[in-house]
Design a protein around this motif. Structure first.
Motif, mmCIF file in Angstrom:
data_model
loop_
_atom_site.group_PDB
_atom_site.id
_atom_site.type_symbol
_atom_site.label_atom_id
_atom_site.label_comp_id
_atom_site.label_asym_id
_atom_site.label_seq_id
_atom_site.Cartn_x
_atom_site.Cartn_y
_atom_site.Cartn_z
ATOM 1 N N ASP A 64 0.666 -1.018 0.110
ATOM 2 C CA ASP A 64 -0.591 -0.051 0.040
ATOM 3 C C ASP A 64 0.804 1.647 0.065
ATOM 4 O O ASP A 64 1.341 1.739 0.574
ATOM 5 N N CYS A 67 -0.708 4.804 2.375
ATOM 6 C CA CYS A 67 -1.483 4.253 3.291
ATOM 7 C C CYS A 67 -1.804 4.983 4.478
ATOM 8 O O CYS A 67 -3.080 4.505 4.656
ATOM 9 N N GLY A 70 -3.782 4.046 7.693
ATOM 10 C CA GLY A 70 -3.891 2.428 7.230
ATOM 11 C C GLY A 70 -5.045 2.064 7.355
ATOM 12 O O GLY A 70 -5.274 1.270 7.383
ATOM 13 N N ASP A 72 -6.999 0.885 4.984
ATOM 14 C CA ASP A 72 -7.130 0.071 3.683
ATOM 15 C C ASP A 72 -6.543 -0.955 4.106
ATOM 16 O O ASP A 72 -6.684 -2.151 4.040
ATOM 17 N N SER A 73 -4.965 -0.807 4.060
ATOM 18 C CA SER A 73 -3.941 -1.563 4.997
ATOM 19 C C SER A 73 -4.879 -2.258 6.213
ATOM 20 O O SER A 73 -4.806 -4.162 6.068
ATOM 21 N N VAL A 83 0.552 -7.432 4.324
ATOM 22 C CA VAL A 83 0.549 -5.513 4.020
ATOM 23 C C VAL A 83 1.451 -5.533 4.635
ATOM 24 O O VAL A 83 1.795 -5.736 5.790
ATOM 25 N N SER A 85 3.086 -1.229 4.232
ATOM 26 C CA SER A 85 2.226 0.340 4.222
ATOM 27 C C SER A 85 3.584 1.486 4.255
ATOM 28 O O SER A 85 4.058 1.018 5.331
ATOM 29 N N ARG A 100 -1.708 0.255 14.713
ATOM 30 C CA ARG A 100 -1.240 -1.455 14.967
ATOM 31 C C ARG A 100 -1.082 -1.680 16.382
ATOM 32 O O ARG A 100 -1.428 -2.949 17.001
ATOM 33 N N TYR A 109 -1.419 -8.545 12.564
ATOM 34 C CA TYR A 109 -1.278 -6.993 12.810
ATOM 35 C C TYR A 109 0.547 -7.000 13.518
ATOM 36 O O TYR A 109 1.127 -5.575 13.055
ATOM 37 N N TRP A 112 2.560 -6.732 10.242
ATOM 38 C CA TRP A 112 1.569 -5.397 9.266
ATOM 39 C C TRP A 112 3.330 -4.518 9.461
ATOM 40 O O TRP A 112 4.010 -3.651 10.783
ATOM 41 N N ILE A 114 5.389 -1.284 8.752
ATOM 42 C CA ILE A 114 5.128 0.786 8.078
ATOM 43 C C ILE A 114 6.113 1.140 7.726
ATOM 44 O O ILE A 114 6.814 1.124 9.518
#
Length: 293
Positions: A64, A67, A70, A72-73, A83, A85, A100, A109, A112, A114
């Motif tokens: 993403d 993002c 966040g 959509d993620s 994902v 992001s 998160r 998560y 995830w 980021i």
């Protein structure tokens, strides 16, 4: 002549060097969460369209590239996708990082990723924190790409960024990218009232301004006014301005196809439906499938 010499293109308080990060003062970033709602308020059509298309093509690892907070993620994580992001705005990423942390007990998560990254240096940025990584899909949705203005008046930066999106895709991977119906906005001077992405529970008014330079539309400014008066944490109307490059459908289509060297399969949807079925859509969604090499 730059658009910013004609009128201010940012919410008050954002310094001049912050043109590429229109959320830099934190004002729009805070209000944006009210506008978009939480992940459970995403429109069903959007959720079904995005997750269905990704599953149809066997996509598991998704990048993403815009993002923001966040939302959509998180929707994709909840749907079972892996994902990564990124965003150029640290003010927006703070909201994603907070989300998160709040979901830290959910194992999905924990994985995830980021990170802050720029579209202009995306392949290098990704390699810095995920060496050797490429993706089954890249998403750039919610009219995010139009935030990138045409600084040199020949769209060179926009073209480079689209190529960067293509570079981080695996062979056969998908790029999903959209833009508002700027053709209609330029013709009418108004923004279509309905939103295909957000179910904001507050009244929203959007004032549309089109800047024309030497006979060519160069910028669209949207002044958002969100009346969240019943919110106990905010008793005033929230106002902020965001500016966009007005991508026309035909020219954006050509630019996308050039980014993939004319070798990608290209489909266009209108408000998540076949293009021919929607007379005046609010958004165009482009789906590019990279060649298998």
């Amino acid at each position: 002549m730059s658009a910013d010499k004609v009128f201010h293109s940012r919410s008050q308080g954002i310094p001049s060097e912050g043109v590429k990060d229109q959320y830099a003062d934190g004002k729009a970033a805070r209000v944006w969460k009210k506008y978009i709602g939480d992940s459970n308020q995403r429109t069903k059509n959007y959720r079904d369209f995005l997750s269905g298309l990704l599953r149809k093509h066997g996509c598991e690892r998704v990048l993403d590239v815009a993002c923001g907070t966040g939302i959509d993620s998180m929707m994709l994580l909840d749907e079972g996708f892996k994902v990564v992001s990124v965003d150029a705005s640290d003010k927006m990423l703070k909201h994603a990082l907070k989300a998160r942390w709040e979901k830290r007990k959910d194992p999905r998560y924990d994985e995830w990723v980021i990170e802050e990254a720029s579209w202009e240096t995306l392949p290098q940025d990704v390699q810095a924190f995920l060496p050797g990584e490429s993706f089954d899909a890249v998403i750039c949705l919610g009219n995010s790409f139009a935030h990138l203005l045409d600084e040199y008046e020949d769209q060179r930066t926009q073209k480079m960024c689209l190529r960067n999106f293509a570079k981080v895709l695996k062979p056969g991977g998908l790029l999903l990218i959209d833009h508002r119906n700027y053709d209609a906005m330029i013709d009418s001077g108004a923004t279509p009232g309905h939103s295909i992405y957000y179910n904001c529970r507050y009244p929203v008014d959007i004032k549309t301004s089109v800047l024309v330079v030497r006979g060519k539309p160069e910028l669209v400014a949207l002044d958002y006014c969100i009346d969240a008066a019943e919110d106990e944490l905010n008793t005033e109307k929230s106002e902020f301005r965001l500016c966009y490059y007005p991508h026309k459908l035909d020219s954006f289509t050509r630019m996308l196809e050039e980014a993939f060297d004319g070798r990608a399969t290209h489909r266009i949807f209108a408000d998540f439906q076949p293009l021919a079925q929607v007379r005046e859509p609010a958004y165009y969604i482009h789906v590019m499938q990279k060649a298998m090499d």
